[in-house]
Each structure stands twice: as C-alpha cells, then as structure tokens.
Design a protein around this motif. Structure first.
Motif, PDB file in Angstrom:
ATOM      1  N   TRP A  24       1.034  -1.284   0.026  1.00 29.78           N
ATOM      2  CA  TRP A  24       0.006   0.024   0.093  1.00 29.78           C
ATOM      3  C   TRP A  24       0.923   1.227  -0.032  1.00 29.78           C
ATOM      4  O   TRP A  24       0.474   2.216  -0.575  1.00 29.78           O
ATOM      5  N   THR A  25       1.951   1.131   0.681  1.00 29.53           N
ATOM      6  CA  THR A  25       2.994   2.570   0.817  1.00 29.53           C
ATOM      7  C   THR A  25       3.565   2.564  -0.465  1.00 29.53           C
ATOM      8  O   THR A  25       3.643   3.715  -0.907  1.00 29.53           O
ATOM      9  N   TYR A  28       0.745   3.904  -2.666  1.00 27.47           N
ATOM     10  CA  TYR A  28       0.243   5.380  -2.244  1.00 27.47           C
ATOM     11  C   TYR A  28       1.316   6.445  -2.991  1.00 27.47           C
ATOM     12  O   TYR A  28       1.023   7.448  -3.453  1.00 27.47           O
ATOM     13  N   TYR A  29       2.750   6.051  -2.709  1.00 28.85           N
ATOM     14  CA  TYR A  29       3.662   6.839  -3.303  1.00 28.85           C
ATOM     15  C   TYR A  29       3.496   7.133  -4.917  1.00 28.85           C
ATOM     16  O   TYR A  29       3.757   8.360  -5.192  1.00 28.85           O
ATOM     17  N   ASN A  32       0.715   9.447  -5.898  1.00 30.26           N
ATOM     18  CA  ASN A  32       0.985  10.764  -5.767  1.00 30.26           C
ATOM     19  C   ASN A  32       2.282  11.251  -6.238  1.00 30.26           C
ATOM     20  O   ASN A  32       2.426  12.700  -6.135  1.00 30.26           O
ATOM     21  N   TYR A  88      -5.852   1.428  -6.380  1.00 33.00           N
ATOM     22  CA  TYR A  88      -5.377   2.628  -5.432  1.00 33.00           C
ATOM     23  C   TYR A  88      -6.769   3.235  -5.031  1.00 33.00           C
ATOM     24  O   TYR A  88      -7.010   3.535  -4.102  1.00 33.00           O
ATOM     25  N   ARG A  92      -8.127   3.463  -1.542  1.00 41.20           N
ATOM     26  CA  ARG A  92      -8.215   4.790  -0.884  1.00 41.20           C
ATOM     27  C   ARG A  92      -9.566   5.168  -0.092  1.00 41.20           C
ATOM     28  O   ARG A  92      -9.627   5.756   0.850  1.00 41.20           O
ATOM     29  N   ILE A  95      -9.322   3.449   3.087  1.00 34.80           N
ATOM     30  CA  ILE A  95      -8.266   4.135   4.190  1.00 34.80           C
ATOM     31  C   ILE A  95      -9.170   5.578   4.391  1.00 34.80           C
ATOM     32  O   ILE A  95      -8.892   6.105   5.549  1.00 34.80           O
ATOM     33  N   ASP A  96      -9.618   6.142   3.524  1.00 36.26           N
ATOM     34  CA  ASP A  96     -10.340   7.351   3.905  1.00 36.26           C
ATOM     35  C   ASP A  96     -11.493   7.104   5.122  1.00 36.26           C
ATOM     36  O   ASP A  96     -11.397   7.826   6.162  1.00 36.26           O
TER      37      ASP A  96
END
Length: 127
Positions: A24-25, A28-29, A32, A88, A92, A95-96
């Motif tokens: 996930w990290t 995420y990276y 973004n 993603y 997301r 996660i939100d």
C-alpha cells in the motif's frame, strides 16, 4: 502505544483488498508522485533497496505497477499500471473511511496541529 493498534487495524482493512502495508505504501507513493525509482521508494519507506525490490516484484506480478523507461538504462523507474490505479482508488476509499473513524471527535484545527507536531518530532529524530 498507538502504532501497533493502528497498524493492526490498517492491515485488516488492507487485507480486504489482498494487500499488505508495504505494498500500500508503494501504491500510495506512486499515485502521488507518478513514478519513482527503487532508491526513491527505499528512502521514502526508510528500508533497504532489496526490501523494496521484493515488494515491487510482487506488485508487478499482480499487475499493479509497471516499469517505465528512465533517463538512465540502469535506473528502474516504476509507475502504477491501469489496474494499479483502479486498486489505489478502491483502497483509498477504505483508508479514508478508516481515517475518519480514528479521527472522530478531533477538530480539523487539532488535526492540523497534530500533523505539525508530528512533523517536528520526525525532523528531530532524523537530524
């Protein structure tokens, strides 16, 4: 005292999408930052490059990331694939919702201040 409970619940939410925290990290990276080298990812995650390489290889097997040509042929630059972008966005949402749950009762101003304070603590640790 907060880290382990946070991680445990986060991993439960990520498991709903068949992902682990390290995966996930990276997703995420990349979401973004458009693309990244393995070295950039290892610095971001504060882990060794072989750890990132293993995680990237698994994400490639899952079809979530793909190699993109870089300026240097030796450089392995990665980006989200179309499938990775979809995953993603789906994760997301989860996660939100999780973030909303854990921030319940904390005002936006308090959240901003906490982020500032944690940033200062991180800067002090990494000096």
């Amino acid at each position: 005292m907060m880290y382990r409970p946070f991680e445990n619940r986060l991993n439960v939410h990520l498991a709903e999408h068949q992902l682990y925290r390290a995966q996930w990290t990276i997703l995420y990276y990349l979401a973004n930052n458009e693309s990244a080298t393995l070295v950039e990812l290892s610095h971001y995650m504060s882990v060794e490059k072989p750890t990132v390489t293993r995680t990237i290889n698994r994400l490639e097997e899952l079809g979530l990331v793909e190699h993109v040509p870089g300026k240097d042929k030796r450089e392995k630059r990665m980006q989200l694939s179309a499938a990775g972008q979809k995953v993603y966005k789906d994760v997301r949402v989860t996660i939100d919702q999780y973030e909303q749950e854990i921030l319940e009762g904390i005002t936006e101003q308090e959240q901003i201040e906490a982020i500032r304070i944690m940033g200062e603590i991180r800067n002090n640790i990494t000096k």
